[in-house]
Design an enzyme around this catalytic site. Structure first.
Site, PDB file in Angstrom:
ATOM      1  N   SER A 204      18.472 -39.076  32.133  1.00 26.52           N
ATOM      2  CA  SER A 204      19.160 -37.924  33.206  1.00 26.52           C
ATOM      3  C   SER A 204      18.926 -38.814  34.451  1.00 26.52           C
ATOM      4  O   SER A 204      17.483 -38.891  35.185  1.00 26.52           O
ATOM      5  CB  SER A 204      18.786 -36.428  32.837  1.00 26.52           C
ATOM      6  OG  SER A 204      17.258 -36.331  32.098  1.00 26.52           O
TER       7      SER A 204
ATOM      8  N   GLN B 141      16.562 -36.760  37.095  1.00 24.21           N
ATOM      9  CA  GLN B 141      15.331 -36.216  36.696  1.00 24.21           C
ATOM     10  C   GLN B 141      14.630 -36.157  38.617  1.00 24.21           C
ATOM     11  O   GLN B 141      14.742 -36.987  38.993  1.00 24.21           O
ATOM     12  CB  GLN B 141      14.630 -36.090  35.717  1.00 24.21           C
ATOM     13  CG  GLN B 141      14.425 -37.959  35.241  1.00 24.21           C
ATOM     14  CD  GLN B 141      13.872 -37.810  34.241  1.00 24.21           C
ATOM     15  OE1 GLN B 141      13.004 -38.346  34.001  1.00 24.21           O
ATOM     16  NE2 GLN B 141      15.049 -38.325  32.692  1.00 24.21           N
TER      17      GLN B 141
ATOM     18  N   HIS C  33       9.880 -35.427  38.919  1.00 25.42           N
ATOM     19  CA  HIS C  33       8.771 -34.449  38.065  1.00 25.42           C
ATOM     20  C   HIS C  33       7.956 -33.521  39.623  1.00 25.42           C
ATOM     21  O   HIS C  33       7.700 -33.851  39.523  1.00 25.42           O
ATOM     22  CB  HIS C  33       8.133 -35.328  37.414  1.00 25.42           C
ATOM     23  CG  HIS C  33       8.753 -36.276  36.706  1.00 25.42           C
ATOM     24  ND1 HIS C  33       8.913 -35.803  35.080  1.00 25.42           N
ATOM     25  CD2 HIS C  33       8.228 -37.200  36.588  1.00 25.42           C
ATOM     26  CE1 HIS C  33       9.865 -36.764  34.340  1.00 25.42           C
ATOM     27  NE2 HIS C  33       9.620 -38.048  35.362  1.00 25.42           N
TER      28      HIS C  33
ATOM     29  N   LYS D  20       3.117 -34.800  37.035  1.00 22.76           N
ATOM     30  CA  LYS D  20       3.797 -35.858  36.014  1.00 22.76           C
ATOM     31  C   LYS D  20       4.128 -37.440  37.115  1.00 22.76           C
ATOM     32  O   LYS D  20       5.225 -38.011  36.864  1.00 22.76           O
ATOM     33  CB  LYS D  20       5.135 -35.489  35.164  1.00 22.76           C
ATOM     34  CG  LYS D  20       5.137 -36.491  33.816  1.00 22.76           C
ATOM     35  CD  LYS D  20       6.836 -36.637  32.865  1.00 22.76           C
ATOM     36  CE  LYS D  20       6.648 -37.508  32.327  1.00 22.76           C
ATOM     37  NZ  LYS D  20       8.659 -37.027  31.412  1.00 22.76           N
TER      38      LYS D  20
ATOM     39  N   GLU E  68       4.117 -41.394  37.693  1.00 24.83           N
ATOM     40  CA  GLU E  68       4.578 -42.248  36.969  1.00 24.83           C
ATOM     41  C   GLU E  68       4.665 -43.468  36.731  1.00 24.83           C
ATOM     42  O   GLU E  68       5.396 -43.802  37.974  1.00 24.83           O
ATOM     43  CB  GLU E  68       5.646 -41.736  35.377  1.00 24.83           C
ATOM     44  CG  GLU E  68       6.829 -42.087  36.622  1.00 24.83           C
ATOM     45  CD  GLU E  68       8.002 -41.298  35.550  1.00 24.83           C
ATOM     46  OE1 GLU E  68       7.573 -40.725  34.043  1.00 24.83           O
ATOM     47  OE2 GLU E  68       9.544 -41.017  35.191  1.00 24.83           O
TER      48      GLU E  68
ATOM     49  N   HIS F 174      14.972 -39.885  39.504  1.00 22.89           N
ATOM     50  CA  HIS F 174      15.152 -40.865  39.742  1.00 22.89           C
ATOM     51  C   HIS F 174      15.888 -41.546  38.441  1.00 22.89           C
ATOM     52  O   HIS F 174      15.879 -40.009  37.667  1.00 22.89           O
ATOM     53  CB  HIS F 174      13.768 -42.282  39.208  1.00 22.89           C
ATOM     54  CG  HIS F 174      13.230 -40.842  37.933  1.00 22.89           C
ATOM     55  ND1 HIS F 174      11.948 -39.888  38.689  1.00 22.89           N
ATOM     56  CD2 HIS F 174      12.715 -40.777  36.708  1.00 22.89           C
ATOM     57  CE1 HIS F 174      11.278 -39.404  38.523  1.00 22.89           C
ATOM     58  NE2 HIS F 174      12.052 -40.273  36.692  1.00 22.89           N
TER      59      HIS F 174
ATOM     60  N   ARG G  26      15.879 -31.117  35.341  1.00 26.17           N
ATOM     61  CA  ARG G  26      17.140 -32.237  35.300  1.00 26.17           C
ATOM     62  C   ARG G  26      18.318 -31.301  35.847  1.00 26.17           C
ATOM     63  O   ARG G  26      18.511 -30.388  36.137  1.00 26.17           O
ATOM     64  CB  ARG G  26      17.640 -32.590  33.802  1.00 26.17           C
ATOM     65  CG  ARG G  26      16.507 -33.179  32.802  1.00 26.17           C
ATOM     66  CD  ARG G  26      16.885 -33.120  31.069  1.00 26.17           C
ATOM     67  NE  ARG G  26      16.241 -33.773  30.418  1.00 26.17           N
ATOM     68  CZ  ARG G  26      15.453 -33.672  29.848  1.00 26.17           C
ATOM     69  NH1 ARG G  26      14.597 -31.865  30.012  1.00 26.17           N
ATOM     70  NH2 ARG G  26      14.091 -33.825  29.147  1.00 26.17           N
TER      71      ARG G  26
ATOM     72  N   LYS H 231      21.507 -32.074  28.293  1.00 25.15           N
ATOM     73  CA  LYS H 231      20.187 -31.500  28.349  1.00 25.15           C
ATOM     74  C   LYS H 231      20.571 -30.294  29.374  1.00 25.15           C
ATOM     75  O   LYS H 231      21.062 -30.717  29.841  1.00 25.15           O
ATOM     76  CB  LYS H 231      18.888 -32.328  28.098  1.00 25.15           C
ATOM     77  CG  LYS H 231      18.741 -32.799  26.680  1.00 25.15           C
ATOM     78  CD  LYS H 231      17.243 -33.585  26.705  1.00 25.15           C
ATOM     79  CE  LYS H 231      16.504 -34.479  25.516  1.00 25.15           C
ATOM     80  NZ  LYS H 231      15.414 -35.158  26.309  1.00 25.15           N
TER      81      LYS H 231
END
Length: 436
Positions: free
Chosen positions: A126, A128, A130, A153, A155, A292, A311, A317
């Site tokens: 997706s 998305q 964070h 989050k 990453e 991203h 998302r 989802k």
């Protein structure tokens, strides 16, 4: 004297036992975007790591290594404890907090601050972002079933194969070219709003962000009927033009995304994002509030211990378009690609600007040896190729593909390979550990 000697001996035994490397059984996720069966690196690692029967017909998307409750790791049998199957790494750390080291305990409490993963991406994830810590707390409190924890989050994805992603907004000049070349965007958001990007300078950062925020929010908020009509028109136009010219990489990507997610607004929004292609050994890092979508390939991923994802497209989802559009930073420009720095023979370090984590890649030829120096924080080790021997002052272990081990703080690790060995170490960012 005899009693004291026994107590001292037992104390030394207990200290050695706590400092031993801990082999882990790890959790797997079978999200629909994962690769199927043995085509998936996640499947192959999980099959080697698990002692359970594996269904080779399912998608294998993510292997989780760490303490997050949504995918915990478990200790293998421990003779000293009379057998510890079913003991999570998190609960073991709670009983042995010294394994984290004083600085980590003081900063993050009695838990690993990072989550380690292997990803096998067969089709796009997706679109998305964070949340940062403030937003994460609000989202978790308001929707605990959707946002599972209250942590941020950040990453980093380290490519194991060729790896493709969409990441961050394209530079202003490229955005102007996109709006000129893709009439469907103007049709969706309106000509007045779309054309405002031509009236601003890239040096006026706040106006640029405001314009991009307005256009992107209008685009992502389009109704399903309008989206379906515009995506169909875009698809038809590109197919027609492909007979007369070579489509751009981004245009070919958009047609591929449309096959994976028909009538999805994420198909058109892909034009707004940088199309990143990583070679094996290159890494991409993402801070909070950056859009991203991973597209294809296999990577090693590490992040702060969280599963919070907002998302807005390319998924079945639940979507939270309003939250995503309001939270983004709207920074423009191509993301930094990390190629790593050699820190000692055979070991390359990837050091993102986040306190919680870093990753070391160890490529050890057959018969060679190297050392991971002692650090005042915990690590997780993942073996992805080959065989060898790993030893500390408290234990020695034969290692092979699929092994995952927890390394307590202040543990020096000696490695010797018996075949070409590739392993990854995730640990606390050394800039944090080395700071006063």
């Amino acid at each position: 004297m005899e009693i004291a000697t026994v107590v001292k001996a037992n104390g030394g035994y207990e200290a050695d036992r706590r400092r031993r490397l801990r082999r882990l059984r790890c959790s797997v996720k079978d999200y629909a975007w994962g690769k199927i069966g043995s085509d998936s690196l996640v499947y192959r690692v999980y099959a080697a790591n698990s002692d359970q029967p594996i269904d080779s017909t399912r998608p294998y998307a993510e292997l989780w290594m760490g303490t997050h409750e949504s995918g915990p790791s478990y200790l293998e049998d421990d003779d000293a404890d009379g057998g510890s199957d079913g003991v999570t790494l998190r609960s073991w750390i709670a009983e042995n907090p010294e394994a984290l080291g004083d600085r980590v305990l003081e900063k993050w409490g009695c838990d690993l601050p990072f989550l380690f993963k292997v990803l096998s991406v067969g089709r796009a994830l997706s679109i998305q972002s964070h949340p940062d810590k403030v937003l994460a707390k609000k989202l978790h409190k308001a929707h605990p079933n959707l946002y599972k924890d209250d942590n941020h989050k950040p990453e980093m994805a380290l490519a194991y194969t060729q790896f493709e992603a969409l990441c961050g907004f394209i530079p202003l000049q490229e955005l102007k070219s996109v709006i000129r070349a893709i009439p469907e965007i103007e049709e969706l958001v309106g000509s007045e709003e779309a054309n405002q990007v031509f009236c601003i300078s890239e040096h006026d950062e706040e106006k640029v962000k405001s314009a991009v925020r307005t256009i992107f929010t209008l685009l992502m908020s389009a109704g399903p009927d309008t989206t379906k009509q515009i995506v169909s028109k875009l698809k038809h136009r590109l197919h027609m033009e492909s007979q007369e010219r070579h489509l751009t990489d981004k245009e070919r990507l958009v047609l591929k995304l449309e096959k994976q997610y028909p009538d999805d607004i994420g198909v058109i929004s892909a034009f707004f994002f940088n199309y990143v292609k990583l070679n094996p050994g290159e890494a991409l890092y993402l801070g909070a509030n950056e859009p991203h979508a991973y597209l294809f390939g296999e990577c090693i991923e590490v992040m702060a211990t969280s599963d919070n994802v907002v998302r807005a497209g390319l998924t079945s989802k639940p979507l939270d378009i309003q939250t995503l559009c309001s939270m983004l930073s709207y920074k423009l420009g191509f993301p930094e690609i990390l190629k790593g720095s050699r820190i000692r023979p055979y070991i390359t370090r990837y050091l993102p600007p986040f306190e919680e984590f870093e990753v070391d890649l160890c490529d050890l030829p057959c018969g060679a040896s190297t050392v991971f120096p002692s650090v005042p924080g915990p690590s997780l080790l993942l073996v992805l190729q080959g065989e060898g021997r790993m030893s500390t002052d408290a234990s020695a272990d034969e290692i092979s593909m699929g092994d995952v081990l927890f390394v307590p703080a202040d543990t020096e690790i000696h490695l010797k390979s018996s075949s070409d060995l590739k392993l990854y170490r995730a640990g606390i960012n050394s800039r944090f550990l080395d700071s006063p």
